[in-house]
Design a protein around this motif. Structure first.
Motif, PDB file in Angstrom:
ATOM      1  N   ARG A  97       0.844  -1.197   0.000  1.00 34.03           N
ATOM      2  CA  ARG A  97       0.000   0.000   0.000  1.00 34.03           C
ATOM      3  C   ARG A  97       0.882   1.251   0.000  1.00 34.03           C
ATOM      4  NH1 ARG A  97      -3.415   2.383   4.684  1.00 34.03           N
ATOM      5  NH2 ARG A  97      -4.557   3.982   3.570  1.00 34.03           N
ATOM      6  N   LYS A  98       1.978   1.214   0.748  1.00 37.61           N
ATOM      7  CA  LYS A  98       2.911   2.350   0.784  1.00 37.61           C
ATOM      8  C   LYS A  98       3.490   2.613  -0.607  1.00 37.61           C
ATOM      9  CE  LYS A  98       7.274   3.835   2.881  1.00 37.61           C
ATOM     10  NZ  LYS A  98       8.438   3.387   3.670  1.00 37.61           N
ATOM     11  N   GLU A  99       3.885   1.560  -1.307  1.00 39.52           N
ATOM     12  CA  GLU A  99       4.454   1.739  -2.648  1.00 39.52           C
ATOM     13  C   GLU A  99       3.416   2.292  -3.621  1.00 39.52           C
ATOM     14  OE1 GLU A  99       7.827  -1.803  -2.431  1.00 39.52           O
ATOM     15  OE2 GLU A  99       5.802  -2.289  -3.136  1.00 39.52           O
ATOM     16  N   LYS A 100       2.194   1.823  -3.515  1.00 39.30           N
ATOM     17  CA  LYS A 100       1.133   2.331  -4.394  1.00 39.30           C
ATOM     18  C   LYS A 100       0.880   3.814  -4.142  1.00 39.30           C
ATOM     19  CE  LYS A 100      -1.167  -2.153  -4.631  1.00 39.30           C
ATOM     20  NZ  LYS A 100      -2.356  -2.916  -4.225  1.00 39.30           N
ATOM     21  N   GLU A 101       0.833   4.206  -2.878  1.00 39.89           N
ATOM     22  CA  GLU A 101       0.610   5.620  -2.555  1.00 39.89           C
ATOM     23  C   GLU A 101       1.816   6.472  -2.926  1.00 39.89           C
ATOM     24  OE1 GLU A 101      -2.067   7.218  -1.874  1.00 39.89           O
ATOM     25  OE2 GLU A 101      -3.364   5.517  -1.489  1.00 39.89           O
ATOM     26  N   LEU A 102       3.022   5.906  -2.825  1.00 36.03           N
ATOM     27  CA  LEU A 102       4.217   6.624  -3.266  1.00 36.03           C
ATOM     28  C   LEU A 102       4.119   6.933  -4.755  1.00 36.03           C
ATOM     29  CD1 LEU A 102       7.128   7.694  -2.841  1.00 36.03           C
ATOM     30  CD2 LEU A 102       7.916   5.356  -3.343  1.00 36.03           C
ATOM     31  N   ILE A 103       3.741   5.941  -5.551  1.00 33.64           N
ATOM     32  CA  ILE A 103       3.558   6.157  -6.990  1.00 33.64           C
ATOM     33  C   ILE A 103       2.522   7.259  -7.222  1.00 33.64           C
ATOM     34  CG2 ILE A 103       2.663   5.124  -9.133  1.00 33.64           C
ATOM     35  CD1 ILE A 103       3.827   2.417  -8.041  1.00 33.64           C
ATOM     36  N   ARG A 142       0.901   9.580   5.010  1.00 32.78           N
ATOM     37  CA  ARG A 142       1.099   9.911   6.429  1.00 32.78           C
ATOM     38  C   ARG A 142       0.426   8.880   7.320  1.00 32.78           C
ATOM     39  NH1 ARG A 142       0.137  15.234   4.442  1.00 32.78           N
ATOM     40  NH2 ARG A 142      -2.014  15.183   5.225  1.00 32.78           N
ATOM     41  N   GLU A 143      -0.781   8.458   6.903  1.00 33.59           N
ATOM     42  CA  GLU A 143      -1.491   7.437   7.682  1.00 33.59           C
ATOM     43  C   GLU A 143      -0.702   6.127   7.703  1.00 33.59           C
ATOM     44  OE1 GLU A 143      -5.851   5.248   7.873  1.00 33.59           O
ATOM     45  OE2 GLU A 143      -5.150   6.031   5.952  1.00 33.59           O
ATOM     46  N   ILE A 144      -0.191   5.715   6.549  1.00 27.17           N
ATOM     47  CA  ILE A 144       0.531   4.445   6.427  1.00 27.17           C
ATOM     48  C   ILE A 144       1.841   4.479   7.207  1.00 27.17           C
ATOM     49  CG2 ILE A 144       1.789   2.963   4.798  1.00 27.17           C
ATOM     50  CD1 ILE A 144      -0.365   3.907   2.689  1.00 27.17           C
ATOM     51  N   THR A 145       2.595   5.569   7.066  1.00 24.30           N
ATOM     52  CA  THR A 145       3.948   5.614   7.632  1.00 24.30           C
ATOM     53  C   THR A 145       4.004   6.232   9.016  1.00 24.30           C
ATOM     54  OG1 THR A 145       4.471   7.794   6.701  1.00 24.30           O
ATOM     55  CG2 THR A 145       4.929   5.843   5.316  1.00 24.30           C
ATOM     56  N   GLY A 146       3.041   7.101   9.353  1.00 25.05           N
ATOM     57  CA  GLY A 146       3.121   7.835  10.610  1.00 25.05           C
ATOM     58  C   GLY A 146       4.256   8.845  10.606  1.00 25.05           C
ATOM     59  N   ASP A 147       4.765   9.174   9.429  1.00 22.03           N
ATOM     60  CA  ASP A 147       5.945  10.044   9.317  1.00 22.03           C
ATOM     61  C   ASP A 147       5.653  11.220   8.381  1.00 22.03           C
ATOM     62  OD1 ASP A 147       8.463  11.199   9.078  1.00 22.03           O
ATOM     63  OD2 ASP A 147       9.493   9.274   8.764  1.00 22.03           O
ATOM     64  N   ALA A 148       5.060  12.283   8.948  1.00 22.66           N
ATOM     65  CA  ALA A 148       4.684  13.451   8.148  1.00 22.66           C
ATOM     66  C   ALA A 148       5.902  14.139   7.536  1.00 22.66           C
ATOM     67  CB  ALA A 148       3.894  14.444   9.003  1.00 22.66           C
ATOM     68  N   ALA A 188      14.445  11.972  -0.276  1.00 24.70           N
ATOM     69  CA  ALA A 188      13.591  11.504   0.822  1.00 24.70           C
ATOM     70  C   ALA A 188      14.093  10.205   1.457  1.00 24.70           C
ATOM     71  CB  ALA A 188      12.159  11.334   0.335  1.00 24.70           C
ATOM     72  N   GLY A 189      15.244   9.696   1.034  1.00 27.94           N
ATOM     73  CA  GLY A 189      15.760   8.474   1.627  1.00 27.94           C
ATOM     74  C   GLY A 189      14.937   7.241   1.272  1.00 27.94           C
ATOM     75  N   LEU A 190      14.518   7.149   0.028  1.00 28.48           N
ATOM     76  CA  LEU A 190      13.743   5.994  -0.415  1.00 28.48           C
ATOM     77  C   LEU A 190      14.634   4.750  -0.469  1.00 28.48           C
ATOM     78  CD1 LEU A 190      11.756   7.510  -3.445  1.00 28.48           C
ATOM     79  CD2 LEU A 190      11.068   7.411  -1.045  1.00 28.48           C
ATOM     80  N   SER A 191      14.018   3.597  -0.264  1.00 28.23           N
ATOM     81  CA  SER A 191      14.742   2.336  -0.470  1.00 28.23           C
ATOM     82  C   SER A 191      15.013   2.196  -1.972  1.00 28.23           C
ATOM     83  CB  SER A 191      13.894   1.161   0.017  1.00 28.23           C
ATOM     84  OG  SER A 191      12.803   0.943  -0.868  1.00 28.23           O
ATOM     85  N   PRO A 192      15.952   1.328  -2.381  1.00 27.32           N
ATOM     86  CA  PRO A 192      16.186   1.140  -3.818  1.00 27.32           C
ATOM     87  C   PRO A 192      14.923   0.738  -4.582  1.00 27.32           C
ATOM     88  CG  PRO A 192      17.986   0.175  -2.571  1.00 27.32           C
ATOM     89  CD  PRO A 192      16.934   0.594  -1.569  1.00 27.32           C
ATOM     90  N   ARG A 193      14.084  -0.086  -3.978  1.00 26.69           N
ATOM     91  CA  ARG A 193      12.832  -0.501  -4.632  1.00 26.69           C
ATOM     92  C   ARG A 193      11.892   0.689  -4.771  1.00 26.69           C
ATOM     93  NH1 ARG A 193       9.349  -5.601  -4.724  1.00 26.69           N
ATOM     94  NH2 ARG A 193       7.224  -4.850  -4.402  1.00 26.69           N
ATOM     95  N   GLU A 194      11.727   1.476  -3.697  1.00 24.13           N
ATOM     96  CA  GLU A 194      10.868   2.660  -3.753  1.00 24.13           C
ATOM     97  C   GLU A 194      11.400   3.660  -4.773  1.00 24.13           C
ATOM     98  OE1 GLU A 194       9.362   2.658   0.919  1.00 24.13           O
ATOM     99  OE2 GLU A 194      11.170   3.774   0.351  1.00 24.13           O
ATOM    100  N   ARG A 195      12.709   3.832  -4.825  1.00 22.71           N
ATOM    101  CA  ARG A 195      13.299   4.787  -5.776  1.00 22.71           C
ATOM    102  C   ARG A 195      13.053   4.340  -7.212  1.00 22.71           C
ATOM    103  NH1 ARG A 195      17.104   9.141  -6.230  1.00 22.71           N
ATOM    104  NH2 ARG A 195      16.969   9.587  -8.446  1.00 22.71           N
ATOM    105  N   ALA A 196      13.194   3.034  -7.462  1.00 24.90           N
ATOM    106  CA  ALA A 196      12.938   2.525  -8.815  1.00 24.90           C
ATOM    107  C   ALA A 196      11.477   2.767  -9.212  1.00 24.90           C
ATOM    108  CB  ALA A 196      13.283   1.037  -8.895  1.00 24.90           C
ATOM    109  N   LEU A 197      10.557   2.538  -8.284  1.00 28.77           N
ATOM    110  CA  LEU A 197       9.138   2.780  -8.564  1.00 28.77           C
ATOM    111  C   LEU A 197       8.861   4.261  -8.793  1.00 28.77           C
ATOM    112  CD1 LEU A 197       7.572   0.316  -5.983  1.00 28.77           C
ATOM    113  CD2 LEU A 197       7.257   0.214  -8.477  1.00 28.77           C
TER     114      LEU A 197
END
Length: 191
Positions: A70-76, A98-104, A117-126
């Motif tokens: 869900r986090k990856e989908k919302e990131l996209i 914000r709801e998913i991560t609790g990190d505003a 934003a310090g994305l993981s390699p997978r998040e950055r690729a997405l």
């Protein structure tokens, strides 16, 4: 003194009487979010469009077989919406993240510049792929999928990422084209 409610879009089209199907959609939205999205209300003059958009959203975002979180989908969704400068969508997807991560703070960094934003390699690729789909879909080549595969995404996940980015490009464009005003509730949520 009562304040005048501002319009939710630049259009002044009257919605027809709501069908049971449209009303059920609005009820589901209100139950989930606590309010109805202005983007949905703005489309009520064309019930088939609001229903079609909802069906496409569910098809792209709610595939139970998807390997995307869900986090990856919302990131996209947030990367696409930020690039398109779609205020209602930025507010809504930032609230969901914000709801998913609790990190505003992290979400704010994604909004400002996901590259920092310090994305993981997978998040950055997405995020990079979502940006490419948004900016230059006609220039995407087979090699553009390699960073996704190297980050551990399977072809079905890549298809899901493409569908999500494409859907939110549609949603952003219709909201921006008719001047949909963002929901204040989304801006304030999960801070």
């Amino acid at each position: 003194m009562a304040t005048k409610q501002s319009p939710i879009s630049w259009l002044t089209v009257k919605a027809p009487r709501l069908s049971a199907e449209v009303q059920a959609l609005l009820d589901r939205t209100k139950e989930k979010l606590g309010y109805i999205r202005n983007g949905q209300t703005a489309l009520l003059a064309r019930p088939e469009l609001v229903l079609g958009q909802d069906a496409l959203s569910r098809a792209a975002n709610q595939n139970p077989a998807s390997g995307l979180t869900r986090k990856e989908k919302e990131l996209i969704a947030l990367v696409v919406s930020t690039e398109n400068r779609c205020q209602p969508c930025i507010f809504g997807h930032a609230a969901a993240l914000r709801e998913i991560t609790g990190d505003a703070l992290w979400v704010g960094r994604v909004e400002a510049n996901f590259r920092h934003a310090g994305l993981s390699p997978r998040e950055r690729a997405l995020a990079d792929y979502a940006l490419r789909i948004t900016r230059a879909p006609g220039e995407i080549e087979p090699g553009d999928l390699e960073p996704l595969r190297q980050a551990g995404l399977k072809d079905g996940d890549i298809l899901d990422a493409a569908a999500i980015a494409a859907y939110f490009n549609f949603s952003n464009r219709i909201n921006s084209a008719i001047g949909v005003v963002p929901n204040a509730e989304a801006f304030a949520a999960h801070r």
